[in-house]
Enzyme design. Structure first.
Site, mmCIF file in Angstrom:
data_model
loop_
_atom_site.group_PDB
_atom_site.id
_atom_site.type_symbol
_atom_site.label_atom_id
_atom_site.label_comp_id
_atom_site.label_asym_id
_atom_site.label_seq_id
_atom_site.Cartn_x
_atom_site.Cartn_y
_atom_site.Cartn_z
ATOM 1 N N TYR A 106 0.845 -1.190 0.000
ATOM 2 C CA TYR A 106 0.000 0.000 0.000
ATOM 3 C C TYR A 106 0.881 1.241 0.000
ATOM 4 C CZ TYR A 106 -3.774 3.197 0.919
ATOM 5 O OH TYR A 106 -4.693 4.207 0.794
ATOM 6 N N GLN A 120 -10.879 0.204 1.226
ATOM 7 C CA GLN A 120 -11.380 -0.618 0.112
ATOM 8 C C GLN A 120 -10.222 -1.314 -0.630
ATOM 9 O OE1 GLN A 120 -11.808 2.632 0.565
ATOM 10 N NE2 GLN A 120 -11.391 3.833 -1.285
ATOM 11 N N ASN A 160 -3.472 5.937 6.194
ATOM 12 C CA ASN A 160 -4.196 6.695 7.216
ATOM 13 C C ASN A 160 -4.917 5.738 8.170
ATOM 14 O OD1 ASN A 160 -6.482 5.785 5.877
ATOM 15 N ND2 ASN A 160 -6.845 7.722 4.817
ATOM 16 N N SER A 205 4.791 9.182 13.533
ATOM 17 C CA SER A 205 6.237 9.054 13.691
ATOM 18 C C SER A 205 6.731 9.674 15.001
ATOM 19 C CB SER A 205 6.915 9.743 12.510
ATOM 20 O OG SER A 205 8.235 9.283 12.388
ATOM 21 N N GLN A 218 11.603 15.549 12.994
ATOM 22 C CA GLN A 218 10.553 14.564 13.234
ATOM 23 C C GLN A 218 9.193 15.235 13.397
ATOM 24 O OE1 GLN A 218 11.886 11.894 12.655
ATOM 25 N NE2 GLN A 218 10.044 10.640 12.778
ATOM 26 N N HIS A 277 6.590 15.893 10.479
ATOM 27 C CA HIS A 277 5.827 14.837 9.787
ATOM 28 C C HIS A 277 4.325 15.071 9.865
ATOM 29 C CE1 HIS A 277 8.532 12.019 7.999
ATOM 30 N NE2 HIS A 277 9.281 11.967 9.082
ATOM 31 N N GLU A 327 10.290 4.937 18.072
ATOM 32 C CA GLU A 327 10.538 4.492 16.701
ATOM 33 C C GLU A 327 11.994 4.802 16.304
ATOM 34 O OE1 GLU A 327 8.473 6.863 13.888
ATOM 35 O OE2 GLU A 327 8.727 5.448 12.226
ATOM 36 N N HIS A 328 12.400 6.075 16.455
ATOM 37 C CA HIS A 328 13.781 6.478 16.183
ATOM 38 C C HIS A 328 14.437 6.875 17.492
ATOM 39 C CE1 HIS A 328 11.454 7.659 12.501
ATOM 40 N NE2 HIS A 328 12.426 6.993 11.915
ATOM 41 N N ASP A 386 16.162 7.772 6.926
ATOM 42 C CA ASP A 386 14.937 7.844 6.125
ATOM 43 C C ASP A 386 15.193 7.517 4.671
ATOM 44 O OD1 ASP A 386 13.405 8.543 8.239
ATOM 45 O OD2 ASP A 386 13.348 10.693 7.793
ATOM 46 N N GLU A 404 -2.152 -37.879 27.192
ATOM 47 C CA GLU A 404 -3.014 -36.777 26.786
ATOM 48 C C GLU A 404 -4.361 -37.290 26.259
ATOM 49 O OE1 GLU A 404 -1.026 -33.778 24.359
ATOM 50 O OE2 GLU A 404 0.368 -33.303 25.973
ATOM 51 N N HIS A 455 -3.193 -41.038 18.174
ATOM 52 C CA HIS A 455 -1.799 -40.600 18.067
ATOM 53 C C HIS A 455 -0.861 -41.758 18.404
ATOM 54 C CE1 HIS A 455 -3.319 -36.542 17.694
ATOM 55 N NE2 HIS A 455 -2.111 -36.021 17.690
#
Lengths: 434, 434
Positions: free
Chosen positions: A129, A191, A214, A237, A259, A262, A327-328, A361, A415, A420
């Site tokens: 995506y 979708q 998003n 971020s 940062q 963003h 994250e960073h 990045d 068991e 088995h």
């Protein structure tokens, strides 16, 4: 930017505030997303085209949903040659880094009559995506596609929402083409995720879906998880800079700002043992701020989710760094490599004052798709491992099985599983019948 | 058992029928599960104890929720010594196999002034769900806990539902203790998953939840995914046996039956190029069936999800094997190792006629927690990799950054991110201001 002394209360409040940014907080949208998914699942292309008309204001149909070779050619004409050259450099280092992640199949034949192993196989079909809109995502395309290519994925299906003219951003097409993607569809949102998960007449069903989007895309990915695999649920971020009195306040300020631009939900945090540094960073931020094109976003992000945190000592600083699990993470201290050994949770760790986050990045090679919002406690950067799966291998000779067959039968019977036990026993007793 | 010739229509019908077994089909229960999760999240222990009273008919409170050392001691007295010995043998081979999965951190310092790497860190806190009820899950405990131990997980929190007397099955406690678990709570169902994901006064919040459970547990795991990580969403068990005319029909029959006894939703499939084999297997199944203790379950499973499939040739047989992507795959053909090279999708592959599936359940060493219901197309067996996460490492000197700084700035500006460009530029221009 606010300077806050760390203590149990301030820490708790900050951690809670940061979690407000999580996609997990937006479950109110889940119903809409579920409806879209059901509709696409039941009505296929018809639903897909109708949502694209509704949300993207674009007329997409069976005939024009797939990006053509001509469109890609045209896109190349629109992209700056200098940028194309940089893109190719970036591609090269991303490929180099990710090639080192490749796992081999292995086997162990150290015991007579026994082979055990682990077979590594690429996932066959992967959906990528790519967000649409005005922002450019050239680097995202490279970061999502190259590890899949390195893993050996057979079929990569890209989806990205069209503009109102039914066109896709030229940079996205060029980056996709450079990364080796030939199958691109003009569809976005929940979708598109539904179409990739269940297939429609136009869009093939894939085994795994990766890539940021998003909140609708994030929730749709979570909803289809289990039907297909997904990379992770991406949130906004963030950066955390761990610094002592040796750090350059100007660099720290510039990196926090990078940062924050963003989006308004981005978070920039300094954790330091030096009040002097915190104060100087605050001053430097104000100096830079007015000249930056995205200063409105930056201001909101810093006001809501930006902190200059004062720790009593390095132990406390590292503890809170691990709890935030950013994250960073940039480490600008006297001995940054040694401090790195104490970091448990972070997506990517940038060591030393010249390892500024934007280096990662675009150019350094490691993936920029990283776990956000504390999920570095349990998630990893996107990697070649995301595009393979493993199968265990077990092979015993009769003699090898004979040595353990009574144990297996006894374990199975304990068991309550007589069939088995039976399946082992019949191999050693012609007349066995449980 | 029904014999069916493979063609496009029969294949499509079979694949659709098998998917009916998926936990994804039970989304009707999702609302109840969401309610339980919300309740535990908001009301903590109070909700937890009340659900335990409602669903498990057990009086659990702050004082007795945690299993005591005395209870574990008592459990040891109830477990057969011979079984304990087998359990320890199994533990040893599971440890040996999983130790081979351990990934090292690595770094690349081949370019002057640049260190790139990947740091591997164990996940700190892991929750292990063990089902309760009458069935015993000694092997499940070992399979879920040992990889976490090998990975270096600091804190393993086990949850398992109590019986009406508020007690936990002795075998579970002994297996847990043998595997090195010291923290066990008497709570099960969706409420246990919620407690592990968000924490209550009695139950610590963990970073990842693993282990099989009923449909409520599966849906709860999916619902908390993102807040924490999970292993996978387990479905009912299945076996596919790929065999040609060289296979022993008695062994094939016994192995199909062993899978079918797990539960009514289990699936046992033979894919063969030999009609004679299929017919003989059918006869052998009828011979075994009456003597097996779980024959009622087995009959239902075989009637609903059992197939003897006839392929025209090995190509078609392998194609359908890859499409079904079975949890367990046995290969009993003339040249099973070479046929294995053509298998793309399977959880565990058992090669040759003495590699009967129950060998893998208990004793061989590879994990028996495997991807079910076609998810072997994108999921892997539970492994040490499930209990670690990775952080990228990036470190550049000034000189190394200088060589690429203009490229990074240009790339950032092309994406409209001037603060990104700024953070690199300030390191080379004392007066830089964007």
């Amino acid at each position: 930017m606010r300077i806050i002394e760390l203590n149990e209360t301030s820490k708790k409040n900050i951690l809670e505030n940061l979690l407000k940014r999580s996609p997990n907080q937006y479950e109110a949208y889940a119903n809409i997303v579920d409806q879209i998914i059901k509709d696409v699942r039941n009505n296929g292309d018809k639903a897909l085209f109708s949502y694209t008309k509704e949300f993207d204001k674009a007329d997409i149909n069976e005939a024009n949903i797939k990006v053509t070779e001509e469109e890609i050619k045209k896109a190349y004409q629109q992209v700056d040659n200098k940028l194309l050259e940089i893109l190719r450099k970036a591609k090269k280092s991303i490929e180099e880094y990710h090639t080192k992640q490749k796992q081999n199949s292995w086997f162990d034949a150290s015991k007579e009559g026994i082979i055990l192993g682990q077979k590594v196989t690429p996932i066959e079909k992967v959906g990528v995506y790519v967000p649409g809109g005005k922002a450019a995502y050239l680097s995202t395309v490279l970061m999502d596609v190259i590890p899949a290519k390195v893993a050996g994925v057979d079929r990569i299906v890209m989806v990205t929402p069209p503009d109102t003219k039914g066109e896709v951003y030229a940079g996205t097409l060029v980056a996709a083409s450079e990364a080796g993607v030939t199958e691109i569809y003009k569809v976005g949102g929940a979708q598109a995720i539904a179409a990739l998960a269940f297939g429609t007449k136009s869009i093939p069903k894939v085994d795994k879906i990766v890539g940021p989007g998003n909140i609708y895309v994030a929730l749709a990915k979570k909803a289809v998880y289990g039907h297909v695999s997904i990379d992770s649920i991406a949130g906004p971020s963030e950066i955390l800079i761990l610094a002592d009195e040796t750090a350059n306040p100007r660099y720290v300020a510039a990196d926090l700002l990078s940062q924050a631009e963003h989006d308004e939900l981005a978070s920039s945090i300094l954790v330091t043992t030096s009040r002097k540094l915190a104060e100087e960073v605050s001053t430097e931020i104000n100096k830079f701020l007015e000249s930056l094109s995205r200063r409105d976003i930056i201001k909101k992000s810093l006001d809501n989710y930006g902190y200059l945190l004062l720790a009593k000592n390095m132990d406390e600083a590292i503890e809170v760094t691990n709890e935030i699990a950013s994250e960073h993470l940039e480490i600008m201290t006297k001995d940054p490599f040694m401090d790195m050994t104490r970091i448990k949770n972070a997506g990517a760790i940038f060591i030393g004052e010249y390892s500024s986050e934007p280096l990662g990045d675009y150019m350094a090679g490691p993936n920029h798709t990283l776990p956000t919002n504390g999920t570095a406690k349990f998630f990893s950067p996107l990697s070649v491992d995301d595009f393979i799966k493993k199968s265990s291998i077990i092979s015993y000779t009769k003699e090898a099985l004979e040595k353990v067959h009574k144990d297996i039968e006894a374990f199975a019977l304990s068991e309550g599983l007589s069939a088995h036990a039976n399946s082992i026993a019949v191999r050693f007793d012609e007349n066995y019948s449980n």
